[in-house]
Design an enzyme around this catalytic site. Sequence first.
Site, PDB file in Angstrom:
ATOM      1  N   ASP A 244       0.788  -1.250   0.000  1.00  0.00           N
ATOM      2  CA  ASP A 244       0.000   0.000   0.000  1.00  0.00           C
ATOM      3  C   ASP A 244       0.819   1.299   0.000  1.00  0.00           C
ATOM      4  O   ASP A 244       0.514   2.228   0.769  1.00  0.00           O
ATOM      5  CB  ASP A 244      -0.961   0.012   1.213  1.00  0.00           C
ATOM      6  CG  ASP A 244      -1.997  -1.099   1.157  1.00  0.00           C
ATOM      7  OD1 ASP A 244      -1.986  -1.888   0.196  1.00  0.00           O
ATOM      8  OD2 ASP A 244      -2.822  -1.190   2.081  1.00  0.00           O
TER       9      ASP A 244
ATOM     10  N   LYS B 158      -7.123  -4.799  -3.088  1.00  0.00           N
ATOM     11  CA  LYS B 158      -7.899  -5.348  -1.966  1.00  0.00           C
ATOM     12  C   LYS B 158      -8.817  -4.276  -1.407  1.00  0.00           C
ATOM     13  O   LYS B 158      -8.573  -3.084  -1.600  1.00  0.00           O
ATOM     14  CB  LYS B 158      -6.957  -5.879  -0.887  1.00  0.00           C
ATOM     15  CG  LYS B 158      -6.050  -4.794  -0.320  1.00  0.00           C
ATOM     16  CD  LYS B 158      -5.042  -5.350   0.655  1.00  0.00           C
ATOM     17  CE  LYS B 158      -4.133  -4.274   1.175  1.00  0.00           C
ATOM     18  NZ  LYS B 158      -4.823  -3.240   1.955  1.00  0.00           N
TER      19      LYS B 158
ATOM     20  N   CYS C 280      -2.032  -2.927   7.609  1.00  0.00           N
ATOM     21  CA  CYS C 280      -1.967  -3.814   6.442  1.00  0.00           C
ATOM     22  C   CYS C 280      -0.691  -4.644   6.407  1.00  0.00           C
ATOM     23  O   CYS C 280      -0.741  -5.809   6.003  1.00  0.00           O
ATOM     24  CB  CYS C 280      -2.191  -3.017   5.169  1.00  0.00           C
ATOM     25  SG  CYS C 280      -3.924  -2.468   5.060  1.00  0.00           S
TER      26      CYS C 280
ATOM     27  N   HIS D  69     -10.518   7.043   1.873  1.00  0.00           N
ATOM     28  CA  HIS D  69      -9.148   6.908   1.360  1.00  0.00           C
ATOM     29  C   HIS D  69      -9.099   5.875   0.247  1.00  0.00           C
ATOM     30  O   HIS D  69      -9.949   4.976   0.188  1.00  0.00           O
ATOM     31  CB  HIS D  69      -8.185   6.503   2.491  1.00  0.00           C
ATOM     32  CG  HIS D  69      -8.475   5.129   3.023  1.00  0.00           C
ATOM     33  ND1 HIS D  69      -9.470   4.882   3.948  1.00  0.00           N
ATOM     34  CD2 HIS D  69      -7.933   3.918   2.732  1.00  0.00           C
ATOM     35  CE1 HIS D  69      -9.512   3.584   4.209  1.00  0.00           C
ATOM     36  NE2 HIS D  69      -8.595   2.974   3.484  1.00  0.00           N
TER      37      HIS D  69
ATOM     38  N   HIS E 145     -10.745   0.925  -2.654  1.00  0.00           N
ATOM     39  CA  HIS E 145     -12.117   0.911  -2.157  1.00  0.00           C
ATOM     40  C   HIS E 145     -13.089   1.601  -3.117  1.00  0.00           C
ATOM     41  O   HIS E 145     -12.768   2.652  -3.671  1.00  0.00           O
ATOM     42  CB  HIS E 145     -12.203   1.655  -0.820  1.00  0.00           C
ATOM     43  CG  HIS E 145     -11.338   1.080   0.260  1.00  0.00           C
ATOM     44  ND1 HIS E 145     -11.415  -0.232   0.661  1.00  0.00           N
ATOM     45  CD2 HIS E 145     -10.384   1.656   1.042  1.00  0.00           C
ATOM     46  CE1 HIS E 145     -10.547  -0.444   1.637  1.00  0.00           C
ATOM     47  NE2 HIS E 145      -9.899   0.680   1.886  1.00  0.00           N
TER      48      HIS E 145
ATOM     49  N   HIS F  81     -17.495   3.075   0.804  1.00  0.00           N
ATOM     50  CA  HIS F  81     -17.064   1.805   1.411  1.00  0.00           C
ATOM     51  C   HIS F  81     -17.463   1.762   2.890  1.00  0.00           C
ATOM     52  O   HIS F  81     -17.456   2.786   3.576  1.00  0.00           O
ATOM     53  CB  HIS F  81     -15.546   1.652   1.265  1.00  0.00           C
ATOM     54  CG  HIS F  81     -15.051   0.294   1.626  1.00  0.00           C
ATOM     55  ND1 HIS F  81     -14.393   0.024   2.802  1.00  0.00           N
ATOM     56  CD2 HIS F  81     -15.143  -0.889   0.961  1.00  0.00           C
ATOM     57  CE1 HIS F  81     -14.093  -1.268   2.837  1.00  0.00           C
ATOM     58  NE2 HIS F  81     -14.527  -1.850   1.739  1.00  0.00           N
TER      59      HIS F  81
HETATM   60  C1  VGL Z   1      -4.706   0.567   5.737  1.00  0.00           C
HETATM   61  C2  VGL Z   1      -6.304   1.410   7.140  1.00  0.00           C
HETATM   62  C3  VGL Z   1      -7.257   1.318   6.155  1.00  0.00           C
HETATM   63  C4  VGL Z   1      -3.272   0.167   5.543  1.00  0.00           C
HETATM   64  C5  VGL Z   1      -5.657   0.461   4.735  1.00  0.00           C
HETATM   65  O1  VGL Z   1      -2.806   0.113   4.387  1.00  0.00           O
HETATM   66  O2  VGL Z   1      -2.588  -0.104   6.565  1.00  0.00           O
HETATM   67  N1  VGL Z   1      -5.045   1.022   6.941  1.00  0.00           N
HETATM   68  N2  VGL Z   1      -6.911   0.850   4.954  1.00  0.00           N
HETATM   69 ZN    ZN Z   2      -8.332   0.951   3.378  1.00  0.00          ZN
END
Ligand code: VGL
Ligand code: ZN
Length: 201
Positions: free
Chosen positions: A12, A110, A155, A85, A52, A56
């Site tokens: 991410d 994802k 994540c 986000h 997302h 979401h």
């Molecule tokens: C993440 C919160 C929501 C991450 C993703 O990448 O850690 N954290 N979505």
């Molecule tokens: Zn997220």
Amino acid sequence: MRHDTDVLLVIDMQNDFCPGGSLAVTGGDEIVPKINRLAHGFQHVVLTQDWHPAGHSSFASTHSGKQPFEMITMPYGPQTLWPDHCVQGTAGAAFHKGLDIPHAELIIRKGYRKAIDSYSAFFENDHKTPTGLGGYLKERGFTHVTLVGLAFDFCVRYSAEDARTLEFDTEVIEAACRAIDMNGSADKTRSSFAERGVVLA
Ligand code: VGL
Ligand code: ZN
């Protein structure tokens, strides 16, 4: 150069998780050069992308009267609510422009199901629905997974723990991660890794 059975999983590294983004992780952009350098030492790299749909269920804005970072109970268990986000196709969902890993072999997205969040690159937050990454890595013959990226305590954490559950040798390079760190979540991540046999490098 790492072995042919080793894969680097870059989690991410997207604009919304970097300073200026809607769910900015402190220092999220600082690790970009480090990750680029590390990636040159791996023949095989996989990137993940939080992805997302608008509205979401993990977004606080979807739930009336709820604020970001509050918890709710979803059918699959407790869920932290986040600012909007990484909405599909937006600039916030794009990779940081400094990320330079042209030899990455797969981008796994994802969190695209509206009713369920997915921190892990392997299973959604019900811990049952697979993303397909486990099968992909096994079919490719990988035995060792190294993880870096954002966020260390969400994540990266759940991806590493699921990798371990799927019996990959699993290593997280903490210097190439940054944490959200809410309610001691970074420390909890370190102790959980120790319990589960995720190697913290
Ligand atoms: C993440 C919160 C929501 C991450 C993703 O990448 O850690 N954290 N979505
Ligand atoms: Zn997220």
